[in-house]
Motif scaffolding. Structure first.
Motif, PDB file in Angstrom:
ATOM      1  N   MET A  74       0.844  -1.197   0.000  1.00  0.00           N
ATOM      2  CA  MET A  74       0.000   0.000   0.000  1.00  0.00           C
ATOM      3  C   MET A  74       0.873   1.238   0.000  1.00  0.00           C
ATOM      4  O   MET A  74       1.872   1.299   0.713  1.00  0.00           O
ATOM      5  N   LEU A  75       0.482   2.198  -0.816  1.00  0.00           N
ATOM      6  CA  LEU A  75       1.085   3.520  -0.758  1.00  0.00           C
ATOM      7  C   LEU A  75       0.105   4.360   0.062  1.00  0.00           C
ATOM      8  O   LEU A  75      -0.998   4.653  -0.391  1.00  0.00           O
ATOM      9  N   ALA A  76       0.502   4.716   1.261  1.00  0.00           N
ATOM     10  CA  ALA A  76      -0.398   5.364   2.211  1.00  0.00           C
ATOM     11  C   ALA A  76      -0.725   6.804   1.823  1.00  0.00           C
ATOM     12  O   ALA A  76       0.025   7.457   1.083  1.00  0.00           O
ATOM     13  N   GLU A  77      -1.837   7.283   2.337  1.00  0.00           N
ATOM     14  CA  GLU A  77      -2.259   8.663   2.115  1.00  0.00           C
ATOM     15  C   GLU A  77      -1.172   9.600   2.628  1.00  0.00           C
ATOM     16  O   GLU A  77      -0.583   9.387   3.681  1.00  0.00           O
ATOM     17  N   PRO A  90      -1.114  -7.869  -4.753  1.00  0.00           N
ATOM     18  CA  PRO A  90      -2.110  -6.795  -4.728  1.00  0.00           C
ATOM     19  C   PRO A  90      -1.507  -5.485  -4.225  1.00  0.00           C
ATOM     20  O   PRO A  90      -0.654  -5.483  -3.343  1.00  0.00           O
ATOM     21  N   PHE A  91      -1.978  -4.376  -4.788  1.00  0.00           N
ATOM     22  CA  PHE A  91      -1.436  -3.062  -4.445  1.00  0.00           C
ATOM     23  C   PHE A  91      -2.566  -2.069  -4.290  1.00  0.00           C
ATOM     24  O   PHE A  91      -3.483  -2.024  -5.103  1.00  0.00           O
ATOM     25  N   SER A  92      -2.505  -1.256  -3.246  1.00  0.00           N
ATOM     26  CA  SER A  92      -3.517  -0.240  -2.970  1.00  0.00           C
ATOM     27  C   SER A  92      -2.846   1.125  -2.933  1.00  0.00           C
ATOM     28  O   SER A  92      -1.802   1.286  -2.304  1.00  0.00           O
ATOM     29  N   GLN A  96      -0.175   9.473  -3.718  1.00  0.00           N
ATOM     30  CA  GLN A  96      -0.046   9.957  -5.097  1.00  0.00           C
ATOM     31  C   GLN A  96       1.144   9.285  -5.769  1.00  0.00           C
ATOM     32  O   GLN A  96       2.226   9.191  -5.193  1.00  0.00           O
ATOM     33  N   ILE A  97       0.934   8.827  -7.012  1.00  0.00           N
ATOM     34  CA  ILE A  97       1.999   8.208  -7.798  1.00  0.00           C
ATOM     35  C   ILE A  97       2.131   8.954  -9.111  1.00  0.00           C
ATOM     36  O   ILE A  97       1.150   9.179  -9.804  1.00  0.00           O
ATOM     37  N   THR A 116      -8.700   8.652  -1.916  1.00  0.00           N
ATOM     38  CA  THR A 116      -7.648   9.658  -1.753  1.00  0.00           C
ATOM     39  C   THR A 116      -6.472   9.427  -2.699  1.00  0.00           C
ATOM     40  O   THR A 116      -5.554  10.232  -2.747  1.00  0.00           O
ATOM     41  N   GLY A 117      -6.512   8.345  -3.465  1.00  0.00           N
ATOM     42  CA  GLY A 117      -5.408   7.985  -4.347  1.00  0.00           C
ATOM     43  C   GLY A 117      -5.421   8.743  -5.663  1.00  0.00           C
ATOM     44  O   GLY A 117      -6.478   9.050  -6.215  1.00  0.00           O
TER      45      GLY A 117
END
Length: 183
Positions: A74-77, A90-92, A96-97, A116-117
């Motif tokens: 996961m890329l956190a907020e 799996p990826f969440s 921002q990317i 929020t992504g």
């Protein structure tokens, strides 16, 4: 003025009866205490291993290919990632990317972009679910794409199956037909 370097002494917020102890006994209680001359650089540190978290009661197991497939990332907020990533599970995305996300060869993964992504780049995964913002190519091949009512999608969407639930959709849709069965 004295030419000797001044020593940094940390003020303690301990109760008065503990502050009355000699400073040398306090230093021995802190095994990693370090005195540094004021105005001078910190001494170099030694590299240490990164601590790994484990569930309580579970022994440390080596990571093999099967376990790697079951890991979730996961890329956190609040986190902004710039670059490309190859996914093996799996990826969440809640942050921002700016870059591309693609599944590793021979593996089918799912990518979820939360409310929020934000992804500015291409996403290549077997299953893509968008609730946030994307700008680029969403390519699930013969897989599925779900665009939820809070989604804002711009670019190109390639899919085998698609579900759109009131998303702000400003994209070209391209259906990938299943392979023909030859008799």
């Amino acid at each position: 003025m004295n030419d000797e370097p001044q020593q940094f002494k940390e003020q303690s917020s301990l109760p008065d009866d503990l502050n009355d102890q000699p400073s040398h006994s306090f230093q021995h209680d802190m095994p990693h205490a370090l005195e540094v001359d004021v105005g001078r650089a910190m001494p170099p540190t030694l590299a240490q291993a990164i601590p790994m978290l484990q569930a309580m009661g579970s022994p440390a197991l080596p990571v093999d290919a099967t376990e790697a497939l079951n890991t979730r990332s996961m890329l956190a907020e609040g986190i902004h990632f710039v670059g490309n990533a190859v996914l093996s599970g799996p990826f969440s995305v809640a942050g921002q990317i700016d870059g591309n996300l693609m599944q590793a060869p021979g593996i089918q993964v799912s990518v979820i972009v939360t409310e929020t992504g934000r992804v500015k780049g291409d996403i290549t995964a077997h299953k893509i679910s968008v609730m946030g913002h994307t700008d680029g190519v969403l390519d699930s091949g013969q897989g599925e794409v779900s665009l939820h009512d809070s989604a804002s999608v711009h670019g190109l969407v390639r899919y085998g199956r698609i579900q759109v639930n009131g998303a702000d959709l400003n994209a070209t849709l391209e259906r990938v037909a299943p392979p023909r069965k030859e008799d």
